[in-house]
Design an enzyme around this catalytic site. Structure first.
Site, PDB file in Angstrom:
ATOM      1  N   ASP A 198      -1.548  -2.991 -69.418  1.00 10.27           N
ATOM      2  CA  ASP A 198      -1.565  -1.922 -69.738  1.00 10.27           C
ATOM      3  C   ASP A 198      -2.463  -0.820 -70.793  1.00 10.27           C
ATOM      4  O   ASP A 198      -3.202  -1.916 -71.305  1.00 10.27           O
ATOM      5  CB  ASP A 198      -0.193  -1.509 -70.811  1.00 10.27           C
ATOM      6  CG  ASP A 198       1.715  -1.593 -69.760  1.00 10.27           C
ATOM      7  OD1 ASP A 198       1.077  -1.015 -69.259  1.00 10.27           O
ATOM      8  OD2 ASP A 198       2.865  -2.704 -70.608  1.00 10.27           O
ATOM      9  N   TYR A 199      -2.256   0.394 -72.009  1.00  7.43           N
ATOM     10  CA  TYR A 199      -3.359   0.687 -72.730  1.00  7.43           C
ATOM     11  C   TYR A 199      -3.444  -0.116 -73.929  1.00  7.43           C
ATOM     12  O   TYR A 199      -4.642  -1.296 -74.102  1.00  7.43           O
ATOM     13  CB  TYR A 199      -3.115   1.420 -73.299  1.00  7.43           C
ATOM     14  CG  TYR A 199      -3.787   2.416 -74.347  1.00  7.43           C
ATOM     15  CD1 TYR A 199      -5.092   3.496 -73.473  1.00  7.43           C
ATOM     16  CD2 TYR A 199      -3.891   2.495 -75.518  1.00  7.43           C
ATOM     17  CE1 TYR A 199      -5.954   3.409 -74.936  1.00  7.43           C
ATOM     18  CE2 TYR A 199      -4.500   2.754 -76.642  1.00  7.43           C
ATOM     19  CZ  TYR A 199      -5.788   3.930 -75.367  1.00  7.43           C
ATOM     20  OH  TYR A 199      -6.503   4.424 -76.962  1.00  7.43           O
TER      21      TYR A 199
END
Length: 252
Positions: free
Chosen positions: A116-117
């Site tokens: 994820d970011y």
């Protein structure tokens, strides 16, 4: 149709299946199937003979695209927060490829799986299409180890619930191991081999926790030792071989 071996006046020949494999399309065995089925052209002519050798300068095409033989590269990156693991981002955010210096790695590599970011930690990148497909396959059973920091202490009941396997909207989420870190019930180490999207975050969110920090500290036998955040290294031959052996029986 041309079915005889191609010759080269300079003697620089390579087996066609190896050429296809080196281009990151698939393993050599699968490349032979593509050749036999007539899906590969060399200098505009269909090649069907298994074992054919071609000039390294030949133009090889598959599905209308010209294949490019590059040196196979295997990188291990310690991903920082604030980067996406896609090749490009429509929102203009930075991608992990922005961290790979072209000065040291000319080849275009791709991340295996996603983080994820806001998730940090280990990410393998390569242009070896066969290995990437196998490591990404649901049956590969590659274990990932995460360090999780929660917004509040985990309860004994929820700790046991996770160990026993949680029923999420897309099935049972099974973990390989779960442990409290440094005697702090807000910090957990979780080992899991499932590759479902956002699986670690979803496990804790399902029980009402917010994941403040998520860091992947282990991937298969690989660790973050001596890799600073935002930095990367080329994998050693030994590590590459271990990864390949781990998934050698995984179907493509």
């Amino acid at each position: 149709m041309q079915d005889h071996p191609v010759t080269d006046s300079f003697g620089l020949l390579i087996r066609l299946n190896k050429y296809i494999s080196n281009a990151g399309i698939c393993a050599r065995r699968e490349a032979d199937k593509l050749i036999a089925a007539g899906h590969i052209t060399v200098n505009g002519e269909v090649m069907r003979t298994i074992g054919t050798k071609i000039p390294v300068s030949a133009v090889v095409m598959y599905k209308g695209s010209t294949l490019c033989v590059e040196k196979l590269r295997y990188l291990l990156l310690n991903k920082p927060k604030g980067y996406v693991t896609t090749l490009r981002d429509p929102e203009g955010r930075k991608t992990v490829l922005d961290l790979i210096s072209k000065k040291y790695c000319f080849e275009r590599v791709y991340p295996i799986g996603r983080l994820d970011y806001n998730t940090t930690g280990l990410l393998v990148l390569t242009n070896d299409g066969s290995l990437a497909q196998k490591l990404s396959h649901p049956s590969s059973n590659v274990k990932k180890l995460y360090h999780v920091v929660l917004n509040k202490a985990i309860s004994t009941e929820h700790f046991k619930n996770i160990q026993d396997g949680l029923l999420l909207e897309d099935g049972i989420a099974e973990v390989d191991s779960l442990a409290i870190v440094d005697q702090d019930p807000c910090q957990l180490g979780i080992s899991i081999h499932m590759g479902k999207n956002r699986i670690v975050r979803r496990i804790f969110e399902h029980l009402g926790y917010c994941v403040d920090k998520l860091d992947r500290v282990g991937y298969a036998h690989l660790t973050k030792k001596n890799i600073a955040r935002g930095q990367w290294i080329f994998l050693q031959d030994r590590d590459i071989l271990l990864l390949k052996n781990l998934v050698k029986n995984t179907p493509l």
